[in-house]
Design an enzyme around this catalytic site. Structure first.
Site, mmCIF file in Angstrom:
data_model
loop_
_atom_site.group_PDB
_atom_site.id
_atom_site.type_symbol
_atom_site.label_atom_id
_atom_site.label_comp_id
_atom_site.label_asym_id
_atom_site.label_seq_id
_atom_site.Cartn_x
_atom_site.Cartn_y
_atom_site.Cartn_z
ATOM 1 N N GLU A 1 0.788 -1.233 0.000
ATOM 2 C CA GLU A 1 0.000 0.000 0.000
ATOM 3 C C GLU A 1 0.821 1.285 0.000
ATOM 4 O O GLU A 1 0.391 2.302 0.534
ATOM 5 C CB GLU A 1 -0.968 0.024 1.186
ATOM 6 C CG GLU A 1 -2.061 -1.027 1.102
ATOM 7 C CD GLU A 1 -3.145 -0.835 2.137
ATOM 8 O OE1 GLU A 1 -2.819 -0.382 3.238
ATOM 9 O OE2 GLU A 1 -4.311 -1.136 1.837
ATOM 10 N N GLU B 1 -6.692 -7.795 -0.641
ATOM 11 C CA GLU B 1 -7.351 -7.680 0.667
ATOM 12 C C GLU B 1 -8.784 -7.202 0.442
ATOM 13 O O GLU B 1 -9.042 -6.433 -0.489
ATOM 14 C CB GLU B 1 -6.656 -6.660 1.580
ATOM 15 C CG GLU B 1 -5.259 -7.052 1.989
ATOM 16 C CD GLU B 1 -4.594 -5.996 2.884
ATOM 17 O OE1 GLU B 1 -5.297 -5.294 3.632
ATOM 18 O OE2 GLU B 1 -3.361 -5.876 2.790
HETATM 19 C C1 GAL Z 1 -4.940 -2.745 4.771
HETATM 20 C C2 GAL Z 1 -3.558 -3.173 5.242
HETATM 21 C C3 GAL Z 1 -3.593 -4.331 6.208
HETATM 22 C C4 GAL Z 1 -4.648 -4.086 7.245
HETATM 23 C C5 GAL Z 1 -5.956 -3.929 6.557
HETATM 24 C C6 GAL Z 1 -7.128 -3.840 7.502
HETATM 25 O O1 GAL Z 1 -4.937 -1.449 4.350
HETATM 26 O O2 GAL Z 1 -2.772 -3.538 4.126
HETATM 27 O O3 GAL Z 1 -2.346 -4.497 6.819
HETATM 28 O O4 GAL Z 1 -4.336 -2.939 7.984
HETATM 29 O O5 GAL Z 1 -5.902 -2.770 5.765
HETATM 30 O O6 GAL Z 1 -8.299 -3.904 6.782
#
Ligand code: GAL
Length: 726
Positions: A366, A438
């Site tokens: 990110e 994710e």
């Molecule tokens: C993303 C991040 C993860 C975690 C996740 C929570 O932005 O890459 O490490 O924080 O959000 O939803």
């Protein structure tokens, strides 16, 4: 390699006297955490120490005339190694292995002292540090260490890749002290020890071996072979590998030319109390949970390379892995970026023989675009490994696509909208691969003790994203956030500094969302109901629609008067439900529309749900029948192994009714008493959160037995007996 994990000493405060070998210090074994921690509300300052490790050792007789190396599989985060007072190496990443040659500084006859100065602070000069991070970065020599005794002329590295499923291409590099030739002999050996193919060639180039008739590595048959490289008459090295191709195309991921959807979750490598410091058996257990319990086809090792024991288990189980170097959103200065390149090279050099790894993450998770840095990471990755595609995880849409695959954290789903964004809205180049790295996570944190509706919605949100990522055939896969709840920094957590983003709790107990994943596989029947059918837990006593997470075709529902008892003949048929709205899934959850007619002031029924497949009942759940509680304890194993280092068993503990239904509001105190040749990790009085908790036991250097008694006032105790073998 010889195990080098026993008989260490530790000080939480590095000091000169300790470094010289003076004074007393705590005896420890690796994996080791610099600080054992509570389950909730961890103060991230508490493990940010500059600590010291030391170990006296003698080299074995066979080491004479040879070269000796000490290898550390992980040291979080900056480690300086000294042997007999001489500084040998400083390693500046907590997630990759390193080694130090000790040949010239070690005594081959007498005592030697190795000391390690370990900086586990969030040192802003290296990744992932420099700004905030949503996870904890526990300190310690948290993976095993080894002594490696080698010939004077030795093989430094062996890399094998398979451009097709019947060819191995091998790169060998030598570390030569004398003027020997570059010739090496390469053999491919099957699991029975037969040589399948053999070729001689020169180190420094590529050596091709034709291997007709070998078994390709795939999830259903993860066949492993051994590659042996030898200097004729000299050093030999063996690595395990598999014959497989892994390719992301415009329309998805192809393993050996067959399209496979990556049904995955993200994994952090942490456990309650010990942080990162869990031995081999726990790493294997997590891979087993991912494959067998959650039915995943893939795992992302967010946000760093993880233990070889975990990745080797993925190799053996046929679980596909997306791995990446350490980092979280932040990019630092020039020196920091130089360390990014070091980390990339270490990751690829160390992990590239694992067949389970199908994709390299070569961008800080990110982070913002940095074309200069990421052109370089992509170039290096392809040069070091021509066989794998690259990716990099972003939350940005249409960011600069230097990699082969656009990995996107798609957090667009908020409950009543599409689960996933179409590829064309997100990527700049639709001819390349695309996946969701994710989803969900912070969009809908859910605790095991949240109410039924919330846990149901958590599971359905995972279902919607997964379903919608399958709609257009453009996503190669979809990795939910995340496998287990994890402790984090104050900037992110739920007040107790936990991110309740897991489909399982930190002890690996399942929430409802776990059943969405489990029910996608076909190896074993699954049926979980998203409600206990108790009207008292819903506004105005109105339960409304509920869901069955199952791999059955339909649900048949029966109810009976609870005074008549549980026997099957007392149940009356209520209806058959086959509404499966998430029809792109392998098995959509089944919607059971408003089944409860019981109103406030009426008498509750007992419910039986049968999951039916091809006309047969494959699984059944009876709810509401019994109020007598019991303790259920599920050990990861009752056999532990003492030896090169300590071993650990996980015990998942649940408060259930006699039919095995977890009572999520039975937040009971649970007492743990351990006797025998083992030790409890963490407290001996714990609380069932959402009716579920857990504990860990560890071996203490002795063989024998250990007995764990698990009790709670008024409930029958459970006793587990562990055998500790040598
Ligand atoms: C993303 C991040 C993860 C975690 C996740 C929570 O932005 O890459 O490490 O924080 O959000 O939803």
């Amino acid at each position: 390699m010889i195990g080098f994990s026993n008989d260490w000493e530790f000080t939480p405060n590095w000091n000169e006297e300790f470094a010289k070998g003076n004074g007393e210090a705590e005896s420890v074994r690796l994996p080791h955490t610099v600080k054992e921690l509570p389950l909730h509300a961890i103060d991230e300052e508490s493990y940010q120490l500059i600590s010291g490790y030391r170990k006296h050792f003698r080299l074995p007789e066979e080491a004479k005339g040879k070269r000796c190396f000490l290898q550390f599989d992980a040291a979080a985060h900056i480690a300086t190694v000294y042997v007999n007072g001489k500084e040998l190496i400083t390693h500046r990443s907590g997630y990759t292995a390193f080694r130090a040659e000790i040949t010239d500084v070690a005594s081959f006859d007498g005592d030697n002292l190795v000391t390690v100065r370990l900086d586990s602070t969030e040192n802003p000069s290296i990744p992932p540090f420099g700004y905030v991070i949503d996870y904890l970065t526990y300190g310690g020599l948290y993976r095993p260490a080894y002594l490696d005794i080698r010939e004077q002329d030795m093989i430094e590295d062996v890399f094998v890749y398979t451009p097709d499923t019947e060819t191995a291409v091998v790169r060998v590099s030598l570390d030569k002290k004398t003027d020997i030739s570059d010739e090496v002999l390469i053999s491919v050996i099957d699991s029975e020890g037969n040589i399948v193919s053999q070729e001689s060639g020169n180190a420094g180039g590529e050596i091709r071996l034709d291997c007709p008739g070998v078994r390709p590595w795939c999830p259903e048959d993860p066949a492993l072979y051994t590659l042996r490289a030898e200097i004729p008459g000299g050093d030999k090295q063996e690595v395990s590998f598999g014959f497989r191709t892994a390719e992301f195309r415009k329309d998805g991921f192809y393993l050996n030319g067959n399209k496979i959807f990556l049904r995955g979750l993200n994994r952090h490598q942490s456990w309650p109390y010990v942080g990162y410091a869990a031995p081999r058996s726990m790493q294997i257990e997590d891979a087993r949970i991912a494959k067998e319990e959650l039915g995943l086809t893939a795992v992302r090792t967010s946000h760093y390379p993880q233990s070889h024991d975990f990745i080797e288990a993925c190799d053996r189980m046929g679980l596909l892995v997306f791995t990446e170097f350490p980092g979280w959103q932040h990019l630092g200065d020039k020196g920091w970026k130089e360390q990014v390149i070091v980390n990339l090279k270490e990751m690829i050099g160390e992990y590239r023989n694992h067949p389970s790894i199908i994709l390299w993450g070569v961008r800080i998770n990110e982070s913002l675009d940095d074309d200069e840095l990421y052109s370089e990471t992509n170039r290096i990755a392809h040069e070091m490994d021509p066989s794998r595609n690259t990716s990099g995880v972003r939350y940005l849409e249409k960011s600069s696509l230097l990699e082969d695959v656009y990995a996107f954290n798609d957090f667009s789903h908020t409950g009543n909208n599409p689960g996933a964004k179409p590829k064309s809205e997100v990527t700049t180049d639709i001819s390349k691969g695309f996946l969701i790295s994710e989803h969900n996570g912070h969009m809908f944190p859910t605790k095991s003790y949240d109410n039924w509706e919330r846990r149901q919605e958590h599971a359905l949100r995972h279902a919607r994203v997964l379903n919608d990522s399958l709609i257009d055939g453009e996503h190669a896969g979809c990795f939910g956030w995340c496998m287990f709840d994890y402790p984090t920094h104050r900037d992110f957590g739920s007040g107790d500094r936990m991110c309740y983003h897991g489909v399982m709790d930190p002890f690996r107990n399942p929430k409802t969302a776990a059943a969405l994943y489990s029910s996608q596989q076909d190896e074993r029947p699954v049926l979980e109901i998203s409600s206990s059918m108790d009207i008292g837990d819903y506004p105005a006593g109105n339960i409304g629609n509920i869901w069955a997470f199952t791999n059955g075709d339909e649900i048949r529902l029966y109810a009976h008067d609870r005074n008549k008892g549980d026997s099957p003949e007392n149940f009356e048929y209520v209806g058959t439900y086959e509404s499966k709205p998430y029809d792109k899934l392998w098995h959509s959850p089944v919607r059971i529309e408003d089944p409860v007619k019981h109103s406030w002031g009426g008498k509750a029924a007992v419910w039986r749900f049968d999951a039916v497949k091809d006309g047969e009942v494959i699984a059944s759940r009876t709810l509401g029948g019994r109020a007598d509680l019991r303790i259920e304890a599920i050990p990861s194993s009752l056999e532990l192994k003492e030896g090169d280092t300590w071993d650990m068993a996980a015990v998942r503990i649940r408060i259930t009714d006699p039919l095995g239904n977890v009572y999520p509001y039975a937040q009971l105190p649970v007492k743990l008493e351990l006797t025998g040749e083992a030790e409890l990790i963490g407290p001996d009085i714990i609380t069932a959160e959402g009716g579920m908790c857990g504990t860990y036991i560890r071996t203490v250097g002795k063989a024998g037995k250990a007995e764990l008694r698990i009790s709670s006032n008024g409930l029958e105790s459970v006793i587990l007996t562990f055998n500790i073998n040598r």
